[in-house]
Design a protein around this motif. Structure first.
Motif, short mmCIF file in Angstrom:
data_model
loop_
_atom_site.label_atom_id
_atom_site.label_comp_id
_atom_site.label_asym_id
_atom_site.label_seq_id
_atom_site.Cartn_x
_atom_site.Cartn_y
_atom_site.Cartn_z
N SER A 198 0.92 -1.03 -0.08
CA SER A 198 0.00 -0.45 -0.29
C SER A 198 0.61 0.72 -0.16
O SER A 198 0.72 2.02 -0.47
N ALA A 199 2.55 1.27 0.74
CA ALA A 199 2.57 2.84 1.30
C ALA A 199 3.01 2.98 -0.26
O ALA A 199 3.65 3.38 -0.64
N VAL A 201 2.08 2.14 -3.38
CA VAL A 201 1.43 1.76 -4.17
C VAL A 201 1.03 3.74 -4.10
O VAL A 201 0.47 4.60 -5.43
N ARG A 202 0.77 3.62 -3.15
CA ARG A 202 0.79 5.51 -2.35
C ARG A 202 1.34 6.73 -2.99
O ARG A 202 0.76 8.20 -3.59
N GLU A 203 2.88 6.28 -3.38
CA GLU A 203 3.89 7.12 -4.42
C GLU A 203 3.27 7.23 -5.49
O GLU A 203 4.12 8.14 -6.43
N GLN A 220 -8.16 3.25 -1.00
CA GLN A 220 -7.19 4.32 0.06
C GLN A 220 -6.12 3.88 -0.20
O GLN A 220 -4.84 4.98 0.54
N ASP A 221 -5.37 3.11 -1.30
CA ASP A 221 -3.96 3.33 -1.40
C ASP A 221 -3.67 4.11 -2.75
O ASP A 221 -2.94 4.42 -3.29
N ILE A 222 -4.37 4.59 -3.12
CA ILE A 222 -4.29 5.29 -4.30
C ILE A 222 -4.37 6.67 -4.46
O ILE A 222 -4.69 7.36 -3.61
N LYS A 223 -3.06 7.45 -4.84
CA LYS A 223 -2.59 8.93 -4.52
C LYS A 223 -3.70 9.98 -5.33
O LYS A 223 -3.97 9.42 -5.96
N ALA A 246 -11.06 3.66 -5.41
CA ALA A 246 -10.05 3.67 -6.45
C ALA A 246 -10.87 4.56 -6.90
O ALA A 246 -10.06 5.94 -7.20
N ARG A 249 -10.19 8.65 -5.92
CA ARG A 249 -9.43 9.34 -5.54
C ARG A 249 -7.98 9.38 -6.98
O ARG A 249 -7.43 10.56 -7.01
#
Length: 285
Positions: A198-199, A201-203, A220-223, A246, A249
């Motif tokens: 998740s961390a 993917v968030r980048e 919640q994983d999507i920037k 998804a 976001r």
């Protein structure tokens, strides 16, 4: 309510196939030989049978000759390699598609490598991966190639962006990352052993989900504002991304189905006509 725009592949695929059909007709008229795609299927897996039938139907619609080789599930690696080598030496065949996955008893890599590089229109051989990675003339893996066409269609320039590819298969994840790298993205590969997926993917400014696990990537994983390309296809028409969350976001997101899938087939047929043009020496298409 979903905020992301849909990156739909259906319309782009239709336009690509229309252009491909015109090129196929011109080549046939000039050379007297229609482009020909040979499909090889081992066994009778229902999904694979459906995929091959779909591809053959698209061939007919595009003026591409389709030759199908159906082999029993008990076919050995040696027998399959022999069939593929025969097709590779047949001047009437311009492209070869070996439907995968195959039975566990078959050495898939040995089978792929029996396909002549100049007929590898699915982009599955070592030679195709190398030429694609180095930006040399050759054939790209069809799904990654279709993904890049979709990004271009929606004015997504990968240059300078962080791209995370979730999946590392030889015909999807790895080549997708290489094509993004060639377009100056900063690429991170993630997989089943990635710590804190998740961390990572968030980048990402661009997420390519290609791991084959339904709804693995959550909203919640999507920037916020990221572009999400879902190349997964699982039972029940479900992708690797939880679409609803998804889409709240992301700025752009591909639907499943109707996103990446149509472009995969369009790329396959486009490359078949490319192969035919090269093999017949016709430079007018």
């Amino acid at each position: 309510m979903s905020q992301a725009r849909l990156m739909e592949g259906t319309a782009l695929a239709r336009r690509t196939l229309e252009t491909t059909a015109k090129r196929a007709a011109h080549l046939t008229e000039r050379t007297g030989q229609a482009p020909c795609l040979a499909t090889v299927l081992v066994g009778e897996d229902p999904a694979s049978v459906t995929y091959v039938r779909m591809k053959r139907n698209r061939c007919r619609a595009a003026g591409i000759e389709s030759r199908h080789v159906a082999l029993p599930a008990a076919t050995t690696t040696e027998e399959l390699v022999g069939v593929l080598r025969t097709l590779s030496h047949d001047p009437a065949v311009h492209g070869i598609l070996l439907q995968h996955p195959m039975g566990a008893h078959i050495d898939e890599r040995a089978a792929f490598e029996a396909i002549a590089p100049e007929k590898d229109v699915d982009g599955v051989t070592f030679a195709s991966f190398a030429t694609m990675s180095f930006g040399l003339p050759g054939f790209v893996s069809c799904t990654p190639g279709g993904i890049m066409r979709l990004l271009d269609e929606y004015d997504v320039d990968p240059a300078g962006k962080r791209a995370v590819v979730v999946g590392r298969s030889a015909i999807l994840g790895k080549p997708a990352g290489m094509l993004l790298l060639a377009r100056d993205a900063t690429v991170t590969y993630c997989h089943s052993r990635t710590r804190d997926l998740s961390a990572a993917v968030r980048e990402a400014d661009i997420v390519v989900a290609a791991v084959g696990r339904p709804r693995l990537i959550k909203g919640q994983d999507i920037k916020p504002g990221a572009v999400v390309v879902d190349a997964g296809y699982n039972a029940g028409n479900v992708g690797d991304v939880d679409f609803d969350s998804a889409a709240e976001r992301a700025s752009l997101i591909t639907p499943v189905p109707g996103g990446v899938g149509p472009m995969t087939i369009a790329t396959l047929l486009e490359q078949t006509v490319d192969a035919a043009a090269r093999q017949t020496g016709d430079r007018g298409v």
